[in-house]
Design an enzyme around this catalytic site. Structure first.
Site, PDB file in Angstrom:
ATOM      1  NE  ARG A   1      -4.240  -1.560   2.095  1.00  0.00           N
ATOM      2  CZ  ARG A   1      -5.325  -1.601   1.317  1.00  0.00           C
ATOM      3  NH1 ARG A   1      -5.570  -0.614   0.483  1.00  0.00           N
ATOM      4  NH2 ARG A   1      -6.168  -2.606   1.403  1.00  0.00           N
TER       5      ARG A   1
ATOM      6  NE  ARG B   1      -8.462   7.593   0.736  1.00  0.00           N
ATOM      7  CZ  ARG B   1      -8.649   8.594  -0.131  1.00  0.00           C
ATOM      8  NH1 ARG B   1      -8.057   9.758   0.051  1.00  0.00           N
ATOM      9  NH2 ARG B   1      -9.448   8.445  -1.159  1.00  0.00           N
TER      10      ARG B   1
ATOM     11  NE  ARG C   1      -8.934   7.767  -5.954  1.00  0.00           N
ATOM     12  CZ  ARG C   1      -9.354   7.011  -4.949  1.00  0.00           C
ATOM     13  NH1 ARG C   1      -8.503   6.255  -4.301  1.00  0.00           N
ATOM     14  NH2 ARG C   1     -10.612   6.974  -4.609  1.00  0.00           N
TER      15      ARG C   1
ATOM     16  CG  ASP D   1      -9.252  -3.671  -4.109  1.00  0.00           C
ATOM     17  OD1 ASP D   1      -8.966  -2.995  -3.100  1.00  0.00           O
ATOM     18  OD2 ASP D   1      -9.939  -4.722  -4.054  1.00  0.00           O
TER      19      ASP D   1
ATOM     20  CE1 TYR E   1     -12.843  -8.153   2.260  1.00  0.00           C
ATOM     21  CE2 TYR E   1     -11.231  -8.979   0.715  1.00  0.00           C
ATOM     22  CZ  TYR E   1     -11.538  -8.235   1.830  1.00  0.00           C
ATOM     23  OH  TYR E   1     -10.553  -7.574   2.510  1.00  0.00           O
TER      24      TYR E   1
END
Lengths: 345, 345
Positions: free
Chosen positions: B24, B28, B37, B73, B148
């Site tokens: 990652r 962010r 973004r 992702d 998921y």
């Protein structure tokens, strides 16, 4: 309770069968619990010795387990002291004003069980009088309780907690020291009123690297368990995801190490005993999620747990974490019977 | 890129310094990422090759890491195929209609990267042309993606997933088989367009007992990684809380095993190599939460990671899980420089 299996095994002896109990055996999986509790606050239930007594007894009647565990919460002493922690349904402990600075520590004054939470002692007295199996008392380990106090609620990464321990270790250790005193007061009170064993729950210790665990969590837990040594009751120690911490956790002064479902018992025993240089009694470790899949998967998983234990007498059967609310209690009843039958000596 | 450190080490060779990248690393924590973004959907960003390219490049420029990882992702292929999965900010992947029965499997048709998600291939092409470090491609392992799809959202206990595997193994294995095909198509496409390495993310494998992992997760992951063998690119395999699974995960056909921060590298190496009977390259494993505490704790933790690796040339430095959004990017820049300096040969 001479030759009673739970304490006999916990003390390193043998028994006619492997004792069984379940973490969170008193709880939402039981319809009689849901009927009694309704939607009320768990803190209100804990504050009522008759409800606490009944809820603690329910799983003993229903499942035929070899031990009862006091219906309570690791945050109960702090709630009782007015620290401002609530147990919110669907979330967990929520702290109104999380601890961020030294001045916040003043709220963590010494815990006086008889004064702050007399209802707990009353429940313990009633339970010891009624039970024909041992009562397990418990407390939260300083690291896990501190995480709730610092984060303000259950946390996945424990970011604030780890930042605090690494950037202000003096404050961290003082926080843990106060929480150790509270845990000691909690457990000594329970034992003085008749609890036959104690478990220190360091539920979130597995979030720490072994190095951080040894430096920031183990010292306070060692102090808590050491302060119980003179009582003579077996001391249990448990956390989730602690495969790499088991050897360290076992040095804290424990008779029984709890193991979650990730570490097979043979591996756990080897790891702990090679660290300790002596034998250990293990507790665990069937994946609680498997139980929600029904009896046949549960039976298979129980066979695996017993196989990994390889007939070692130092084994108390349990799940690897608490009973999940969606569990069918009938499966747990079958599981108790099955383990008793399979291990009959 | 002759003698480029990342691939040299990943292939079992030596390099002038220990290569570093961060899971990652595009994300962010970077102000330039947040500016670019804004509040837009991550799926929209992934669908724009120019945004994907820029976001993938940002951490390479900023941190001086030794590898880039494609901004994407693990659910991107399923989203692109119209399976009905969205990445919801603050939650994670949310599946509109979770998979519960055999008829739901029809939605998991073969994935055609060029047709279903041409923008991913376009971004890979652009990145390979622009980068002067290798590009890592990746996919989600069947177990984690299946969780998921079955739970419908990130799950703590994976209750429905474990119930499905234990009560309807035929359906479970067919689900994993389809997800393995999708992962294979994803990774082979990325490699054919120039990705120099691939990582299979089995993020939640650590929720499984070793026995369940070997039975229900490992076979499909082995098929995925085996299908990459002929490409010659190094294959990375990673999950969180996998201390007891590392030896099994390493048998799936991997050149590099990722290790989370819970298992020290010396212990991980010993455990994996005694299982495999050969050497292994390790990737990891500084606790990403420590990085949020600032440079000094990060430096201390980096020293510990390097000490546990004990100068072994088979080490790619990384965090033990993804960069947290609250991370100060300046600390990561210092960390890259520090590891490079400490390991200069």
């Amino acid at each position: 309770m001479i030759d009673e299996p739970f304490l006999a095994v916990a003390r390193g002896g043998t028994a006619t069968h492997t004792p069984v109990w379940f973490m969170r055996q008193a709880g939402r999986a039981l319809p009689e619990y849901r009927r009694l509790r309704g939607e009320g606050s768990i803190n209100d239930a804990i504050a009522d010795p008759d409800i606490t007594t009944e809820v603690t007894l329910q799983p003993v009647r229903r499942y035929g387990v070899d031990a009862a565990i006091l219906f309570s919460d690791i945050m109960t002493p702090l709630h009782a002291m007015g620290v401002g922690v609530d147990i919110v349904a669907g979330i967990g402990p929520v702290v109104a004003d999380p601890i961020t600075t030294r001045s916040d520590l003043a709220r963590l004054r010494p815990y006086e069980p008889d004064v702050d939470a007399p209802y707990v002692g009353q429940a313990v007295r009633q339970l010891v009088a009624e039970l024909d199996v041992p009562l397990i008392g418990f407390a939260g380990a300083p690291f896990t309780v501190a995480s709730y106090l610092v984060e303000g609620r259950p946390s996945r990464n424990h970011t604030r907690t780890k930042a605090l321990m690494h950037t202000d270790p003096a404050l961290w250790f003082e926080l843990c020291d106060r929480l150790a005193d509270i845990a000691i007061a909690t457990l000594r009170s329970q034992v003085s009123l008749g609890a036959g064993a104690v478990q220190l729950f360091d539920s979130w210790a597995g979030a720490l690297s072994p190095s951080d665990y040894r430096r920031f969590a183990l010292p306070a837990s060692t102090r808590v368990l050491g302060a119980l040594a003179d009582t003579g009751v077996p001391r249990f120690h448990f956390g989730v995801g602690t495969g790499e911490l088991l050897a360290a956790m076992a040095t804290a002064g424990v008779e029984v190490m709890g193991v979650d479902w990730r570490t097979p018992l043979d591996i756990a025993r080897e790891r702990i005993e090679s660290g300790l240089g002596r034998g250990i009694v293990l507790q665990g470790n069937l994946d609680p999620t498997i139980v929600t899949a029904g009896w046949e998967p549960t039976r298979e998983a129980a066979v695996e747990v017993l196989a990994a234990n390889a007939g070692h007498p130092g084994h108390i059967f349990n799940l690897g974490h608490g009973v999940l609310p969606e569990t069918d209690p009938g499966v747990l009843t079958e599981l108790v019977t099955f383990v008793h039958e399979q291990t009959r000596r």
